[in-house]
Design a protein around this motif. Structure first.
Motif, short mmCIF file in Angstrom:
data_model
loop_
_atom_site.label_atom_id
_atom_site.label_comp_id
_atom_site.label_asym_id
_atom_site.label_seq_id
_atom_site.Cartn_x
_atom_site.Cartn_y
_atom_site.Cartn_z
N ALA A 79 -16.71 20.81 37.66
CA ALA A 79 -16.22 19.99 38.37
C ALA A 79 -14.69 20.82 39.27
O ALA A 79 -14.88 20.40 40.20
N VAL A 80 -13.93 20.81 38.71
CA VAL A 80 -12.94 21.53 39.17
C VAL A 80 -13.37 22.74 40.21
O VAL A 80 -13.06 23.13 41.86
N ALA A 81 -14.48 23.55 39.51
CA ALA A 81 -15.10 24.36 41.07
C ALA A 81 -15.56 23.77 41.88
O ALA A 81 -15.75 24.26 43.12
N GLY A 82 -15.92 22.70 41.87
CA GLY A 82 -17.24 22.40 42.64
C GLY A 82 -16.10 21.74 43.89
O GLY A 82 -16.21 21.18 44.99
N ALA A 83 -14.58 20.74 42.85
CA ALA A 83 -13.63 20.52 44.12
C ALA A 83 -13.00 21.55 44.75
O ALA A 83 -12.91 21.52 46.66
N ILE A 84 -12.68 22.63 44.70
CA ILE A 84 -12.61 23.77 45.19
C ILE A 84 -13.79 24.37 46.55
O ILE A 84 -13.12 24.58 47.58
N ALA A 85 -14.86 24.49 45.91
CA ALA A 85 -15.82 25.06 46.97
C ALA A 85 -15.88 23.77 48.79
O ALA A 85 -15.97 24.54 49.01
N GLN A 86 -16.00 22.90 47.62
CA GLN A 86 -15.57 21.29 49.12
C GLN A 86 -14.23 21.98 49.94
O GLN A 86 -14.68 21.93 50.79
N TYR A 87 -12.95 22.17 49.17
CA TYR A 87 -12.14 22.31 50.27
C TYR A 87 -12.33 23.82 50.88
O TYR A 87 -12.31 23.73 51.96
#
Length: 367
Positions: free
Chosen positions: A175-183
């Protein structure tokens, strides 16, 4: 570029690259274009502009549509005749003389391409392995390159803030990686690699493990936008009440990064950086490497035979192991080699960031 060909005794250089990290930089350096995943050839002959040799007319049109394509670059593709092949076009662009073949990695060109080019070249043409020639050019400092690296780092820092926000709520490494990727993607990243690891960072992809109170989380971000300039940034986050032993490990990682950066002097051997980090104990992943326009395949190791250049960009990423040999923490930064040591492009990894989680109290029961 012409001076490089002459110094190597080459009349022409055939470069292959593809749209993957550590494989696109040479072609982008020459043409401004990032090749597609299937790959692309570029020919540079003495006194002539670079020529992109696309495999099909459709692929050539795709290259010509790229607004980043440098002025003067010629784009060509095989004709429709039965004897018109990609390799014949490459041979026609090289002309007579000594030809260097520059693959995108040390493994060389694919067997089919290597054989096809050799068969198409003029009889008697001399051919040599030219891997590494363009990497030396890409290491040279340029003001424009430095500006683009700083823009890439600003994007990585913004993604770190997105990670910090996500870590403040319940969730997983993924989930943290997903937030990073989205940014990253919403801010122009074309290539990126993301690591999020609680307590045990070994370069693995993020998993479904929940982030828990007491975790020491490594967040490692690598990113490049359409201009191809690559940076690396890694930081540590202490979530809630983290045990003292993990905080000690975090401090060792930060100290190792600062100490290694102090050895980034122009004219000094890259091996000196590795020797310092080796003296700090065992590490989970490699120490670092050159970068700039794409990753550059010159790793920082104890056996490195190359010398640091003033102003070139270097990524360092120490990852000390804990006493049990399983837990590990990593930090990373991108530096410009200077007289007083490495100049960091970010201050983010210098401290361990504390993450407090506030969970709302359950509603009071009615009497």
């Amino acid at each position: 570029m012409w001076e490089t060909l002459e110094s190597e005794g080459l009349d022409a250089l055939v470069i292959h690259g593809r749209g993957q990290v550590a494989h696109y930089g040479n072609i982008t350096h020459l043409t401004g274009h990032i090749p597609a995943n299937k790959g692309l050839f570029v020919v540079v002959a003495r006194g002539r502009a670079p020529e992109v040799i696309a495999s099909t007319a459709q692929a050539a049109r795709y290259v010509l549509m790229d607004q980043s394509l440098a002025p003067g670059v010629v784009v060509r593709a095989p004709g429709n005749g039965p004897k018109a092949t990609l390799y014949k076009e490459i041979a026609a662009a090289t002309g007579p003389g000594t030809v260097g073949l520059a693959a995108s990695d040390k493994n060389g060109l694919p067997h089919k391409d290597h054989g096809g080019i050799l068969a198409a070249l003029e009889p008697g043409a001399e051919v040599s392995d030219a891997f590494g020639i363009l990497e030396s050019l890409r290491r040279q400092p340029e003001r424009t390159k430095t500006q683009q690296l700083r823009r890439s780092m600003a994007r990585a820092e913004g993604a770190m803030e997105a990670a910090a926000h996500q870590l403040g709520s319940d969730g997983t490494e993924a989930a943290v990686a997903g937030a990073i990727a989205q940014y990253l993607r919403s801010h122009g990243s074309v290539f990126d690699i993301i690591h999020v690891a609680a307590n045990e960072f070994h370069g693995q992809p993020p998993g479904d493990r929940p982030i828990l109170d007491g975790d020491l989380v490594t967040v490692f971000i690598e990113t490049a936008a359409a201009d191809g300039h690559w940076v690396e940034l890694g930081a540590l986050f202490a979530v809630g009440n983290v045990p003292t032993q993990r905080l000690i490990l975090a401090g060792q990682a930060v100290k190792a990064l600062d100490g290694a950066a102090s050895h980034l002097h122009g004219g000094h051997p890259a091996s000196a950086v590795a020797e310092f980090l080796t003296g700090q104990g065992r590490h989970a992943i490699g120490f670092g490497h050159c970068l700039g326009l794409d990753e550059i395949p010159l790793p920082v190791t104890n056996d490195s035979a190359w010398t640091l250049l003033d102003g070139e960009a270097i990524a360092l990423h120490p990852s000390p192991l804990g006493e049990d040999g399983q837990e590990a923490a990593g930090v990373a930064n991108t530096y410009l080699v200077g007289e007083a040591g490495g100049l960091p492009l970010s201050d983010y990894p210098k401290t361990v960031r504390r993450i407090s989680r506030s969970h709302p109290l359950p509603p009071k029961k009615e009497p």
